[in-house]
Enzyme design. Structure first.
Site, PDB file in Angstrom:
ATOM      1  N   GLY A   1       1.671   0.344  12.711  1.00  0.00           N
ATOM      2  CA  GLY A   1       2.381   1.457  12.081  1.00  0.00           C
ATOM      3  C   GLY A   1       1.344   1.927  10.976  1.00  0.00           C
ATOM      4  O   GLY A   1       0.564   1.236  10.351  1.00  0.00           O
TER       5      GLY A   1
ATOM      6  N   GLN B   1      -1.284   6.539   3.472  1.00  0.00           N
ATOM      7  CA  GLN B   1      -2.000   5.547   3.762  1.00  0.00           C
ATOM      8  C   GLN B   1      -3.701   6.081   3.933  1.00  0.00           C
ATOM      9  O   GLN B   1      -4.647   5.616   3.976  1.00  0.00           O
ATOM     10  CB  GLN B   1      -2.095   4.687   4.680  1.00  0.00           C
TER      11      GLN B   1
ATOM     12  N   CYS C   1      -0.695  -5.473   5.546  1.00  0.00           N
ATOM     13  CA  CYS C   1      -0.851  -3.893   5.294  1.00  0.00           C
ATOM     14  C   CYS C   1      -2.231  -3.408   5.393  1.00  0.00           C
ATOM     15  O   CYS C   1      -3.156  -4.075   4.967  1.00  0.00           O
ATOM     16  CB  CYS C   1      -0.323  -3.568   4.032  1.00  0.00           C
TER      17      CYS C   1
ATOM     18  N   HIS D   1       8.699  -1.286   6.489  1.00  0.00           N
ATOM     19  CA  HIS D   1       7.543  -1.573   5.972  1.00  0.00           C
ATOM     20  C   HIS D   1       6.784  -0.368   5.900  1.00  0.00           C
ATOM     21  O   HIS D   1       6.150   0.369   4.700  1.00  0.00           O
ATOM     22  CB  HIS D   1       6.689  -2.508   6.625  1.00  0.00           C
ATOM     23  N   GLU D   2       6.786   0.333   6.904  1.00  0.00           N
ATOM     24  CA  GLU D   2       6.277   1.787   7.037  1.00  0.00           C
ATOM     25  C   GLU D   2       6.676   2.776   6.384  1.00  0.00           C
ATOM     26  O   GLU D   2       6.013   3.601   5.653  1.00  0.00           O
ATOM     27  CB  GLU D   2       6.192   2.160   8.564  1.00  0.00           C
TER      28      GLU D   2
ATOM     29  N   HIS E   1       6.181   3.406   2.472  1.00  0.00           N
ATOM     30  CA  HIS E   1       5.025   3.861   2.104  1.00  0.00           C
ATOM     31  C   HIS E   1       5.287   5.483   1.650  1.00  0.00           C
ATOM     32  O   HIS E   1       4.544   6.143   0.862  1.00  0.00           O
ATOM     33  CB  HIS E   1       3.855   3.940   3.159  1.00  0.00           C
TER      34      HIS E   1
END
Length: 188
Positions: free
Chosen positions: A49, A54, A103, A145-146, A149
């Site tokens: 992912g 990012q 990550c 988690h993704e 961001h």
């Protein structure tokens, strides 16, 4: 288009709440190009992912793709590629489960994070159509988690026990192959 440089922890973009997209923006060539850049970057970096922040683009766009038989995530169910835009997360089961997370923006480290076991994600797809997915177990962790961001959070913010933050080499040596330790951590 193509793979982009992944920015790392410490870069200010990773701590911003990303901008939501209008329907017109979602349907634009620019967003399609962004999604392709994310796919290319995720593949080059061997991730499951990635989110637009990012690659230093503060927009609420993320992609998730858990491959079948991933050597880094054994026993995980494959998810297929999913493009998530402007997500809203609802916790459906607040029982916490723990997994070792890594990550692309925090290279070389893994940390044990506990997150809700089951979540619902309401979002827009690449056609600006409303979608809902219910994710459980490991996939719920991947989504949380993704999508963190997109709201300026990193997994290390959620590591509650600093003794369970490890460099990758030490993780492999001391934690990854020790099923008893992992089972004990799931029970904590």
């Amino acid at each position: 288009m193509g793979a982009k440089r992944v920015i790392r922890m410490g870069h200010p973009t990773l701590r911003l709440k990303a901008k939501s997209l209008s329907k017109e923006e979602i349907l634009s060539d620019g967003t399609r190009d962004l999604v392709q850049d994310l796919i290319d970057t995720m593949e080059v970096e061997d991730g499951i992912g990635i989110a637009a922040p990012q690659i230093n683009i503060s927009k609420q766009v993320a992609i998730i793709c858990v491959p079948d038989n991933s050597p880094r995530y054994p026993g995980s169910s494959p998810s297929g590629l999913n493009v998530v835009i402007n997500p809203k997360i609802t916790i459906l089961d607040d029982e916490l489960q723990g997994f070792w997370e890594g990550c692309l923006s925090v290279p070389g480290l893994r940390g044990f994070v506990k997150r809700p076991r089951k979540v619902q994600i309401d979002y827009l797809d690449l056609e600006a159509k409303e979608q809902t997915i219910i994710a459980e177990d490991f996939l719920a962790t991947v989504y949380q988690h993704e999508l963190d961001h997109l709201f300026g959070h990193l997994y290390i913010d959620k590591v509650s026990d600093p003794s369970k933050l490890s460099y990758n080499e030490e993780f492999v040596q001391f934690w990854a192959n020790d099923a008893q330790n992992i089972e004990n951590q799931q029970e904590e």
